[in-house]
Design an enzyme around this catalytic site. Structure first.
Site, mmCIF file in Angstrom:
data_model
loop_
_atom_site.group_PDB
_atom_site.id
_atom_site.type_symbol
_atom_site.label_atom_id
_atom_site.label_comp_id
_atom_site.label_asym_id
_atom_site.label_seq_id
_atom_site.Cartn_x
_atom_site.Cartn_y
_atom_site.Cartn_z
ATOM 1 C CG ASP A 131 26.981 49.904 25.085
ATOM 2 O OD1 ASP A 131 27.312 49.118 24.175
ATOM 3 O OD2 ASP A 131 27.143 49.661 26.291
ATOM 4 N NE ARG A 181 25.578 45.981 20.834
ATOM 5 C CZ ARG A 181 26.199 46.722 21.775
ATOM 6 N NH1 ARG A 181 25.508 47.488 22.605
ATOM 7 N NH2 ARG A 181 27.507 46.702 21.868
ATOM 8 C CG HIS A 224 18.546 37.767 25.977
ATOM 9 N ND1 HIS A 224 18.497 39.074 26.380
ATOM 10 C CD2 HIS A 224 19.854 37.431 25.946
ATOM 11 C CE1 HIS A 224 19.715 39.519 26.604
ATOM 12 N NE2 HIS A 224 20.562 38.549 26.341
#
Ligand SMILES: Cc1cc2nc3c(=O)[nH]c(=O)nc-3n(C[C@H](O)[C@H](O)[C@H](O)COP(=O)(O)OP(=O)(O)OC[C@H]3O[C@@H](n4cnc5c(N)ncnc54)[C@H](O)[C@@H]3O)c2cc1C
Length: 310
Positions: A131, A181, A224
């Site tokens: 992350d 990512r 999203h």
């Protein structure tokens, strides 16, 4: 924006998060965004997600650690997660946070522990995703990622579109050909280093995504936002990229309608599955991203208290 910042600020206050944490799992409202408190519960959720055609990335929730013993315990916990995925033959990997591996104590210690996890996962054919945290950690995270990626090819990194520096960071990492990512960024960063307006972050997200899809990377499109998803699908179509060359990623419990839609369209999708007892700050960050989610929590609390009276 004010409400978002206020909820984000609350998420850093233990006097607020502790009482919520005590009630959240009991009342069930946290279940929407948290897979459970134990690894066994996370494994169960992962099995369900796998049967619905989604890969997972397990994330053990926790905040910064301050001792070598704690960091080493966290490292052992991550390795246990990788082994459990393998033992249950689940389609998944593990996401790690470097501040949980002692980044505040020593960069060398953190690097050593991270590399141990990645090496262990490599040995059993699994991958690890790092992350990206607040801006104070970006330099160290890039250094540790780069050094680890030079030894092992099974490690990926998150890059945040709200930071001005991210385009340069991608160029620095390009020679390694890593999996990246791409996220918008979850922390509150000042204008001197980060775009403040959604339109600017979105524009940079599109630019960085085009760079990732242009070659030399394995892109994980983590958003999203329906507009970003449309843009990504258009780029994938235009470039003729198929499964095996990219994946989408979304967070457990967020926009399940869009998760379903991506799967129906045949896109590979990985779900970021958070679990653990220290879930409250994470949970509140999700609320701050979409204050409308607060109504969902309030509705649950009210419904539960009525049920409690019956
Ligand atoms: C798989 C994954 C991994 C991540 N890893 C990191 C990381 O390592 N570092 C980091 O800084 N950030 C990370 N993030 C968080 C990310 O940076 C954003 O904060 C978060 O994804 C919200 O941005 P968005 O792209 O979804 O779009 P936004 O512009 O924030 O939202 C667009 C739309 O998405 C929907 N939406 C977004 N959030 C929610 C929510 N909580 N509940 C319901 N609907 C919502 C809403 O419809 C909203 O209108 C990760 C996100 C994902 C999906």
């Amino acid at each position: 924006m004010l409400l978002r910042n206020f909820i984000f600020w609350l998420s850093t206050k233990k006097g607020v998060t502790d009482p919520i944490a005590r009630r959240g799992m009991r009342y069930g409202f946290a279940r929407r965004f948290i897979a459970g408190q134990t690894l066994a519960e996370a494994v169960d959720s992962s099995r369900e997600l796998n049967s619905a055609g989604r890969r997972v990335s397990l994330n053990h929730l926790g905040e910064n650690v301050t001792t070598v013993e704690e960091a080493t315990r966290v490292k052992d916990g991550y390795i246990e997660m990788v082994r459990e995925l393998e033992r249950h033959q689940l389609d998944g990997n593990v996401s790690i946070k470097l501040t949980q591996l002692g980044l505040d104590i020593s960069r060398d210690l953190c690097h050593q522990l991270a590399e141990e996890i990645v090496g262990e996962a490599h040995g059993i054919g699994r991958s690890i995703e790092m992350d990206m945290e607040g801006s104070a950690y970006v330099d160290a995270t890039l250094d540790i990622f780069e050094a680890t990626r030079r030894r092992y090819d099974n490690v990926a990194l998150a890059i945040q579109a709200y930071l001005y520096r991210s385009a340069d960071d991608l160029e620095r990492l390009a020679p390694l050909g890593p999996k990246i990512r791409l996220v918008k960024g979850a922390y509150r960063e000042p204008a001197i280093i980060a775009f403040q307006k959604k339109s600017q972050v979105d524009a940079n997200y599109r630019k960085l995504l085009e760079r990732l899809l242009g070659g030399g990377f394995f892109p994980a499109i983590a958003t999203h936002d329906p507009k970003m998803l449309d843009f990504a699908r258009e780029c994938l179509r235009a470039r003729g990229l198929t499964d095996g060359r990219y994946e989408f990623q979304m967070i457990f419990g967020v926009r399940r309608d869009l998760q379903q839609q991506l799967r129906e369209q045949g896109h590979p999708l990985r779900i970021y599955v958070p679990f653990g007892t220290e879930w409250c700050p994470y949970f509140m960050r999700r609320l701050s991203e979409r204050p409308a989610n607060c109504w969902f929590v309030l509705r649950n609390l009210v419904a539960e208290s009525f049920r409690g009276k019956n």
